[in-house]
Design an enzyme around this catalytic site. Structure first.
Site, PDB file in Angstrom:
ATOM      1  N   ASP A 142      31.963  29.908  30.326  1.00 56.51           N
ATOM      2  CA  ASP A 142      32.666  29.337  31.463  1.00 56.51           C
ATOM      3  C   ASP A 142      31.716  28.636  32.430  1.00 56.51           C
ATOM      4  O   ASP A 142      30.485  28.750  32.303  1.00 56.51           O
ATOM      5  CB  ASP A 142      33.461  30.438  32.193  1.00 56.51           C
ATOM      6  CG  ASP A 142      32.635  31.687  32.494  1.00 56.51           C
ATOM      7  OD1 ASP A 142      31.403  31.661  32.301  1.00 56.51           O
ATOM      8  OD2 ASP A 142      33.216  32.690  32.915  1.00 56.51           O
ATOM      9  N   ASN A 201      38.655  43.221  37.576  1.00 54.58           N
ATOM     10  CA  ASN A 201      40.100  43.158  37.325  1.00 54.58           C
ATOM     11  C   ASN A 201      40.396  42.993  35.829  1.00 54.58           C
ATOM     12  O   ASN A 201      41.520  42.701  35.435  1.00 54.58           O
ATOM     13  CB  ASN A 201      40.738  42.023  38.128  1.00 54.58           C
ATOM     14  CG  ASN A 201      40.143  40.660  37.790  1.00 54.58           C
ATOM     15  OD1 ASN A 201      39.314  40.552  36.891  1.00 54.58           O
ATOM     16  ND2 ASN A 201      40.567  39.635  38.502  1.00 54.58           N
ATOM     17  N   HIS A 223      38.894  40.756  33.832  1.00 58.46           N
ATOM     18  CA  HIS A 223      38.750  39.407  33.289  1.00 58.46           C
ATOM     19  C   HIS A 223      37.553  39.311  32.338  1.00 58.46           C
ATOM     20  O   HIS A 223      36.578  40.038  32.448  1.00 58.46           O
ATOM     21  CB  HIS A 223      38.723  38.326  34.384  1.00 58.46           C
ATOM     22  CG  HIS A 223      37.484  38.202  35.190  1.00 58.46           C
ATOM     23  ND1 HIS A 223      37.494  37.868  36.529  1.00 58.46           N
ATOM     24  CD2 HIS A 223      36.179  38.319  34.864  1.00 58.46           C
ATOM     25  CE1 HIS A 223      36.268  37.792  36.971  1.00 58.46           C
ATOM     26  NE2 HIS A 223      35.441  38.067  35.987  1.00 58.46           N
ATOM     27  N   GLU A 258      41.687  35.305  34.040  1.00 58.39           N
ATOM     28  CA  GLU A 258      42.151  36.238  35.057  1.00 58.39           C
ATOM     29  C   GLU A 258      43.449  36.919  34.603  1.00 58.39           C
ATOM     30  O   GLU A 258      44.154  36.397  33.735  1.00 58.39           O
ATOM     31  CB  GLU A 258      42.407  35.463  36.356  1.00 58.39           C
ATOM     32  CG  GLU A 258      41.167  34.781  36.933  1.00 58.39           C
ATOM     33  CD  GLU A 258      40.245  35.732  37.673  1.00 58.39           C
ATOM     34  OE1 GLU A 258      40.175  36.933  37.316  1.00 58.39           O
ATOM     35  OE2 GLU A 258      39.559  35.271  38.597  1.00 58.39           O
TER      36      GLU A 258
HETATM   37  C1  GLP Z   1      32.120  36.609  36.497  1.00 56.42           C
HETATM   38  C2  GLP Z   1      32.034  35.831  35.156  1.00 56.42           C
HETATM   39  C3  GLP Z   1      32.274  36.712  33.967  1.00 56.42           C
HETATM   40  C4  GLP Z   1      31.534  38.019  34.181  1.00 56.42           C
HETATM   41  C5  GLP Z   1      32.197  38.781  35.303  1.00 56.42           C
HETATM   42  C6  GLP Z   1      31.508  40.087  35.674  1.00 56.42           C
HETATM   43  O1  GLP Z   1      32.996  36.094  37.425  1.00 56.42           O
HETATM   44  N1  GLP Z   1      32.846  34.658  35.055  1.00 56.42           N
HETATM   45  O2  GLP Z   1      31.900  36.055  32.784  1.00 56.42           O
HETATM   46  O3  GLP Z   1      31.557  38.798  33.032  1.00 56.42           O
HETATM   47  O4  GLP Z   1      32.472  37.985  36.416  1.00 56.42           O
HETATM   48  O5  GLP Z   1      30.341  39.828  36.396  1.00 56.42           O
HETATM   49  P1  GLP Z   1      29.224  40.918  36.617  1.00 56.42           P
HETATM   50  O6  GLP Z   1      28.572  41.118  35.305  1.00 56.42           O
HETATM   51  O7  GLP Z   1      28.275  40.308  37.612  1.00 56.42           O
HETATM   52  O8  GLP Z   1      29.912  42.136  37.121  1.00 56.42           O
END
Ligand code: GLP
Length: 243
Positions: A67, A136, A138, A143
């Site tokens: 992404d 959440n 995702h 989402e």
């Molecule tokens: C972000 C990314 C995801 C990631 C997630 C968790 O917004 N788009 O790909 O896995 O949130 O992030 P973190 O690993 O910093 O908790």
């Protein structure tokens, strides 16, 4: 689905890096699906260490990232393009021409998402997709929703994601409101999936995603239906899993 409980973040990162290393060693020209966020940073650091020791060779590897924020250019230090170069691409011998991140600067969302989906198909799909897990549920930027999105698309980020990611920006107002992300269908097409999750704050969502109902309200829950998923969680994130 295999669930591997690691001691802590470092142990989780080493285990995940071992799985990625095995992929690169067994198929040197593999296609890696890569992720950003704080969860995979330790995994990338470990891969770099093994590369520096001469144990890993990325010269034939290709990569596609999950992404990218819509509207951030490559030089923005919060763009996922920048993140990937900082944490991995600039530190190993991967050919930059074989690394791919959705282009957040392309204003035409439909065009960019179509291009990205076709690009992944032109590689013959992803061999191993690395994922983190949002609070959440995702994955990528898919989402919670009323249906699973199939292909790469443009999403409106939820308030909770903007809130979670604002720590990286000057304020919540500076967090982009949209992103381009592989769809759930795109992710599910990967031959193998590896998901890394750490910390007590993720314990509830880990239990829900991997032991709860499969529902688009918890996007990661769909992974229960994938034939080859490895979940590497640390003890804190695993603390609410059934014994
Ligand atoms: C972000 C990314 C995801 C990631 C997630 C968790 O917004 N788009 O790909 O896995 O949130 O992030 P973190 O690993 O910093 O908790």
């Amino acid at each position: 689905m295999r669930i591997i409980v690691a001691k802590d973040y470092k142990d989780m990162s080493r285990k995940a890096a071992n799985i990625i290393s095995a992929q690169i060693i067994t198929k040197p020209n593999c296609v890696l699906g890569l992720a950003t966020g704080s969860s995979p940073i330790g995994t990338y650091d470990q891969l770099v260490e093994w590369y520096e020791k001469g144990d890993l060779d990325f010269s034939q590897v290709s990569s596609v990232n999950l992404d990218e924020y819509r509207g951030l250019d490559h030089s923005h230090d919060q763009s996922y393009y920048y993140f990937m170069h900082e944490h991995l691409f600039d530190r190993v011998n991967i050919d930059p021409a074989h690394t791919n991140v959705p282009d957040g600067t392309e204003a035409d969302a439909e065009k960019e998402c179509k291009r990205y989906e076709e690009l992944i198909a032109s590689y013959g799909g992803v061999d191993l997709q690395l994922l983190g897990l949002g609070h959440n549920g995702h994955i990528g930027f898919n989402e919670p929703a009323s249906a699973f999105d199939k292909v790469t698309h443009c999403v409106d980020l939820t308030e909770s994601t903007i809130e979670a990611n604002k720590r990286f920006f000057a304020s919540a107002d500076d967090v982009p409101k949209q992103a381009y992300t592989m769809g759930i269908g795109t992710i599910m097409k990967a031959k193998k999936i590896l998901i890394v999750v750490s910390g007590e704050d993720k314990a509830d969502i880990v239990a829900k995603a991997f032991y709860g109902d499969v529902t688009p309200e918890v996007p990661a829950s769909i992974l229960q239906f994938h034939p080859d998923v490895t979940v590497v969680v640390d003890e804190a994130a695993a603390s609410k899993l059934p014994k």
